[in-house]
Design an enzyme around this catalytic site. Structure first.
Site, PDB file in Angstrom:
ATOM      1  N   GLU A  38     -58.344  27.031  -1.902  1.00 39.54           N
ATOM      2  CA  GLU A  38     -58.470  28.431  -2.308  1.00 39.54           C
ATOM      3  C   GLU A  38     -57.862  29.315  -1.234  1.00 39.54           C
ATOM      4  O   GLU A  38     -57.907  28.973  -0.067  1.00 39.54           O
ATOM      5  CB  GLU A  38     -59.952  28.844  -2.392  1.00 39.54           C
ATOM      6  CG  GLU A  38     -60.791  27.974  -3.230  1.00 39.54           C
ATOM      7  CD  GLU A  38     -62.281  28.135  -2.922  1.00 39.54           C
ATOM      8  OE1 GLU A  38     -62.659  29.056  -2.165  1.00 39.54           O
ATOM      9  OE2 GLU A  38     -63.051  27.338  -3.447  1.00 39.54           O
TER      10      GLU A  38
ATOM     11  N   LYS B  89     -57.754  32.010   1.582  1.00 39.69           N
ATOM     12  CA  LYS B  89     -58.775  32.489   2.505  1.00 39.69           C
ATOM     13  C   LYS B  89     -58.605  33.996   2.614  1.00 39.69           C
ATOM     14  O   LYS B  89     -57.673  34.486   3.244  1.00 39.69           O
ATOM     15  CB  LYS B  89     -58.613  31.826   3.868  1.00 39.69           C
ATOM     16  CG  LYS B  89     -59.695  32.228   4.832  1.00 39.69           C
ATOM     17  CD  LYS B  89     -59.645  31.382   6.092  1.00 39.69           C
ATOM     18  CE  LYS B  89     -60.834  31.643   6.982  1.00 39.69           C
ATOM     19  NZ  LYS B  89     -60.960  33.030   7.400  1.00 39.69           N
TER      20      LYS B  89
ATOM     21  N   ASP C 195     -58.911  37.705   3.656  1.00 39.52           N
ATOM     22  CA  ASP C 195     -59.170  38.316   4.955  1.00 39.52           C
ATOM     23  C   ASP C 195     -60.009  39.570   4.746  1.00 39.52           C
ATOM     24  O   ASP C 195     -59.500  40.673   4.640  1.00 39.52           O
ATOM     25  CB  ASP C 195     -57.833  38.662   5.619  1.00 39.52           C
ATOM     26  CG  ASP C 195     -58.015  38.930   7.097  1.00 39.52           C
ATOM     27  OD1 ASP C 195     -59.129  38.698   7.613  1.00 39.52           O
ATOM     28  OD2 ASP C 195     -57.058  39.383   7.726  1.00 39.52           O
TER      29      ASP C 195
ATOM     30  N   TYR D  61     -66.842  32.856  -3.677  1.00 40.01           N
ATOM     31  CA  TYR D  61     -66.339  31.503  -3.422  1.00 40.01           C
ATOM     32  C   TYR D  61     -67.407  30.426  -3.220  1.00 40.01           C
ATOM     33  O   TYR D  61     -67.072  29.273  -3.015  1.00 40.01           O
ATOM     34  CB  TYR D  61     -65.352  31.493  -2.251  1.00 40.01           C
ATOM     35  CG  TYR D  61     -65.808  32.240  -1.028  1.00 40.01           C
ATOM     36  CD1 TYR D  61     -66.908  31.807  -0.290  1.00 40.01           C
ATOM     37  CD2 TYR D  61     -65.148  33.385  -0.616  1.00 40.01           C
ATOM     38  CE1 TYR D  61     -67.327  32.501   0.824  1.00 40.01           C
ATOM     39  CE2 TYR D  61     -65.570  34.093   0.510  1.00 40.01           C
ATOM     40  CZ  TYR D  61     -66.662  33.637   1.224  1.00 40.01           C
ATOM     41  OH  TYR D  61     -67.074  34.322   2.316  1.00 40.01           O
TER      42      TYR D  61
ATOM     43  N   LYS E  50     -54.864  27.906   8.847  1.00 45.44           N
ATOM     44  CA  LYS E  50     -54.345  29.243   9.159  1.00 45.44           C
ATOM     45  C   LYS E  50     -52.832  29.205   9.203  1.00 45.44           C
ATOM     46  O   LYS E  50     -52.257  28.373   9.914  1.00 45.44           O
ATOM     47  CB  LYS E  50     -54.871  29.688  10.525  1.00 45.44           C
ATOM     48  CG  LYS E  50     -56.374  29.861  10.581  1.00 45.44           C
ATOM     49  CD  LYS E  50     -56.756  31.207   9.996  1.00 45.44           C
ATOM     50  CE  LYS E  50     -58.183  31.561  10.312  1.00 45.44           C
ATOM     51  NZ  LYS E  50     -58.354  32.519  11.355  1.00 45.44           N
TER      52      LYS E  50
ATOM     53  N   CYS F 297     -63.136  44.644  43.062  1.00 44.65           N
ATOM     54  CA  CYS F 297     -63.437  44.997  41.669  1.00 44.65           C
ATOM     55  C   CYS F 297     -62.974  46.424  41.386  1.00 44.65           C
ATOM     56  O   CYS F 297     -63.302  47.334  42.144  1.00 44.65           O
ATOM     57  CB  CYS F 297     -64.941  44.866  41.451  1.00 44.65           C
ATOM     58  SG  CYS F 297     -65.478  45.580  39.898  1.00 44.65           S
TER      59      CYS F 297
ATOM     60  N   CYS G 178     -66.450  48.623  40.871  1.00 44.49           N
ATOM     61  CA  CYS G 178     -67.426  48.919  41.920  1.00 44.49           C
ATOM     62  C   CYS G 178     -66.862  48.748  43.331  1.00 44.49           C
ATOM     63  O   CYS G 178     -67.521  49.088  44.313  1.00 44.49           O
ATOM     64  CB  CYS G 178     -68.672  48.061  41.748  1.00 44.49           C
ATOM     65  SG  CYS G 178     -68.406  46.338  42.183  1.00 44.49           S
TER      66      CYS G 178
ATOM     67  N   CYS H  10     -65.869  39.597  39.988  1.00 42.55           N
ATOM     68  CA  CYS H  10     -66.522  40.566  40.865  1.00 42.55           C
ATOM     69  C   CYS H  10     -67.874  39.952  41.216  1.00 42.55           C
ATOM     70  O   CYS H  10     -68.630  39.559  40.340  1.00 42.55           O
ATOM     71  CB  CYS H  10     -66.705  41.885  40.117  1.00 42.55           C
ATOM     72  SG  CYS H  10     -67.979  42.924  40.815  1.00 42.55           S
TER      73      CYS H  10
ATOM     74  N   CYS I 197     -72.790  45.393  39.688  1.00 41.98           N
ATOM     75  CA  CYS I 197     -71.596  46.167  39.351  1.00 41.98           C
ATOM     76  C   CYS I 197     -71.824  46.878  38.011  1.00 41.98           C
ATOM     77  O   CYS I 197     -72.212  46.244  37.029  1.00 41.98           O
ATOM     78  CB  CYS I 197     -70.397  45.225  39.254  1.00 41.98           C
ATOM     79  SG  CYS I 197     -68.969  45.956  38.457  1.00 41.98           S
TER      80      CYS I 197
END
Ligand code: IVH
Length: 680
Positions: free
Chosen positions: A125, A127, A129, A237, A325, A416, A419, A434, A439
């Protein structure tokens, strides 16, 4: 013609009969027009039928029925969607990307059903989206519709789904189905999406990025009259639950659902053997562009339902179905800038800010560059032309540099960006992190996860509010959430008093979500919602879990060394311990409810199953064994305690006899679960 022109029957009895008659006619024409695309009366004549019915219902409001075609749109706004538990988990599909992976899937299926040398019959079937939903009907009437949510719980969006003309409010008389649950995909047809977007632009509104976003945004809109104006559609489905009818194949179910007046996809095919499946899938690679809806692949399902039971599912995917896919769309663009994002665990991720490009329906402006190693490998820097790929739901990614326009490679900072503390690569990890657990970037995301739907489900605790709470230092860790004062919200957020109170109430209510949700919410590495559930079933409380050693964790069937170590490390951390203690003091519930606790009478006994069981799927039987503390393995050895034998047992029975394993028939197995005493 105006409404008053219709003669409403004088007696109520007659009116009731006429109303029923009109409803049946309208239902029939709705199906012809919307589902089958084959109208048999003019729009005008149809409108007349509806108007006549409205006239009767206006005069006799108590004759209105919930499945009346006039009841599609309600005018009141929805305050908040209720969370509903699904009848059975709404799983997702495992993905494949090439023919070989499909052949592997077929091999696993054949092994699983014990028919290695036969060709399996598959249904293929498109798929769609869109957005998965479940529709529940009782006595033929559409009672409730919900989103997929996290697979276990979704949101009740019934009023919105009632506005979708292809969802019948009543199942047809032709089907045997009366009380049943169906699953399907809500989507927006391409042409109607384009029209809608054009209209929005004319009205000065922001257009939607693609049909999928539009459908997803619409389905959760709080105003059903807005939903009614947006062109939603559905393909069904799966028949996921039924009290009537006895079906042996998925194909039969699809036929019955069509009979029931539900919209099923017309491009389904039944093929024997994986090679024919592959042919069919290839034919659709190009053809899919001509469809009036977006598909991102094809779904391949084993046709026989007894085989579904036999194959069962993992915690995420059924083993009897797979998605193929089609290759992702790729396009080139220019890297305008590279931003560095800090994740929940402190991970630094470089993100390319791109010259916008249109990729499979979406405008892509940002793409992930993953980590330092990838940056080096691809030698990317600001200014370069790159190839960008968008594969399904995954965030777009930079595949490679197509034209090097700048010198050198972009360097991740050693501090980082949020921070300023040190950012380092630990051990052999590819990620730079980090190292400051406080942070703000990490804290915000930890809090967001804590408040998310699968965790403590605190509505209103979104990124915007969290930004302000954390930036103003009102909240620095999870326990602080439970210390927020209403005036603080009003002051920093300029929130209306009512919204502030709502958020405070939501936070308060979250204390009762339960041990499993707390565990998930803590965001321990490798502890997702399923693992949290497993842990909460095994341990009665947080205290017990904290006291458990690595040994004990490893005894649990689904827990491997990585997870055990991660859990141990989390609870050994001083700061984490203090956080848990604080949460407990603040009243957050961290025990398993009495009824959720199961006596572990199977005490590590090892089970093997062979043949088809009558009352349980393999998965259900395994879950039961694990719930009561036993383990399930796939083959018989000296260590096996029980072999449970269903119909058509395989060679395992012989092995068990040789090993002297206790052999249980299904009825013994049932008896044992009931009496809670090990047999044999
Ligand atoms: S069957 C047990 N069939 O794709 C899974 N799903 O990741 C049952 N989808 O969540 C799903 N078209 O929302 C199935 N023809 C189709 C589908 C389909 C789209 C969606 C569905 C599911 C997701 C899989």
């Amino acid at each position: 013609m105006v409404e008053e022109d219709f003669k409403v029957p004088g007696s109520k009895e007659e009116a009731e009969k006429r109303a029923e008659d009109l409803r049946e006619k309208i239902r029939y024409h709705d199906r012809k027009y919307y589902v089958e695309n084959d109208p048999v009366i003019s729009d005008h004549d149809y409108d007349m039928l509806v108007k006549e019915l409205e006239g009767i219902e206006k005069k006799y409001p108590d004759l209105v029925t919930p499945d009346s075609p006039t009841q599609r749109v309600i005018s009141t706004e929805i305050d908040e969607f209720e969370t509903v538990e699904h009848m059975s988990a709404m799983l997702s599909l495992d993905n494949t990307y090439n023919h070989e992976e499909l052949r592997d899937f077929d091999r696993r299926v054949r092994e699983g059903i014990g028919e290695e040398d036969k060709k399996v019959e598959y249904v293929i079937e498109p798929k769609i989206d869109g957005l998965g939903v479940a529709l529940f009907y009782e006595d033929k009437i559409f009672l409730r519709g919900s989103t997929r949510g996290d697979g276990r719980r979704g949101e009740d969006i019934t009023p919105n789904l009632k506005t979708v003309p292809t969802i019948p409010l009543r199942l047809s008389d032709e089907t045997v189905l009366e009380t049943a649950e169906f699953r399907g995909e809500i989507y927006m047809p391409r042409d109607l999406f384009d029209e809608m977007n054009e209209r929005r632009k004319e009205e000065g509104k922001e257009p939607f990025a693609n049909p999928r976003n539009a459908a997803a945004g619409t389905v959760r809109n709080k105003d059903p009259s807005v939903v009614a104006e947006r062109p939603l559609d559905i393909f069904i489905y799966t028949l996921s639950y039924n009290e009537e009818g006895d079906f042996h194949t998925h194909w039969e179910c699809m036929k019955e659902m069509k009979k029931a007046g539900l919209k099923v996809n017309t491009h389904m095919a039944k093929k024997e053997g994986i090679e024919r499946v592959i042919d069919y899938i290839d034919q659709w690679q190009e053809k899919k562009e001509d469809l009036n809806y977006e598909i991102d692949g094809m779904v391949v399902k084993v046709n026989r339902l007894d085989h579904h039971d036999k194959l069962g599912s993992t915690s995420k995917h059924p083993r009897w179905a797979i998605a193929y896919k089609y290759p992702a769309m790729r396009k080139t663009s220019t890297v305008k800038d590279i931003e560095v994002q800090v994740g929940r665990t402190g991970k630094l991720t470089p993100i390319a800010v791109l010259e916008p490009v249109q990729l499979s329906g979406t405008i892509v402006e940002r793409a992930s560059l993953h980590n330092e190693d990838e940056l080096e490998r691809q030698e990317v820097n600001i200014g370069d032309r790159v190839l960008v790929e968008k594969a399904g739901e995954i965030i777009p990614q930079v595949v490679k540099v197509t034209e090097k326009k700048s010198e050198g490679v972009f360097q991740l900072p050693e501090t980082c960006p949020v921070c300023g503390s040190e950012a380092k690569r630990l051990g052999d990890e590819v990620a730079r992190r980090c190292l400051n657990a406080n942070c703000p970037a990490q804290v915000k995301q930890k809090l967001e996860h804590w408040g998310s739907r699968g965790a403590m489900d605190i509505e209103g605790l979104g990124p915007k509010v969290l930004d302000k709470l954390v930036d103003n230092k009102i909240v620095e860790n999870i326990p602080d959430l439970y210390r927020i004062k209403k005036y603080e919200l009003i002051m920093i957020e300029r929130m209306a008093e009512r919204s502030a109170q709502n958020l405070i109430d939501e936070i308060e209510e979250s204390k009762e979500r339960g041990f499993d949700r707390v565990l998930y919410g803590l965001g321990i590495r490798f502890v997702g919602d399923h693992m949290a559930d497993v842990l909460a079933k095994h341990f009665d409380s947080m205290d017990e879990l904290i006291d458990a050693g690595e040994e004990e964790l490893l005894q649990i069937n689904e827990i491997g060394p990585e997870t055990a170590e991660s859990v141990m490390r989390f609870f050994q951390d001083e700061q984490n311990r203090k956080m848990i203690e604080d949460l407990k003091q603040l009243g957050v519930k961290m025990e398993t409810e009495e009824e959720e606790r199961f006596e572990q009478f199977l005490d590590d006994k090892r089970f093997v199953f062979t043949g088809a069981l009558d009352e349980y799927t393999r998965n259900e039987a395994s879950e039961l064994v694990e719930k009561f503390g036993g383990r399930v393995t796939s083959s018989v050895s000296g260590a096996t305690d029980y072999l449970v034998v269903g119909e058509n047992p395989g060679s395992k029975l012989e092995n068990a006899r040789e090993e002297g394993t206790v052999i249980l028939e299904e009825k013994d197995f049932k008896k044992m679960l009931k009496s809670k005493e090990p047999l044999g």
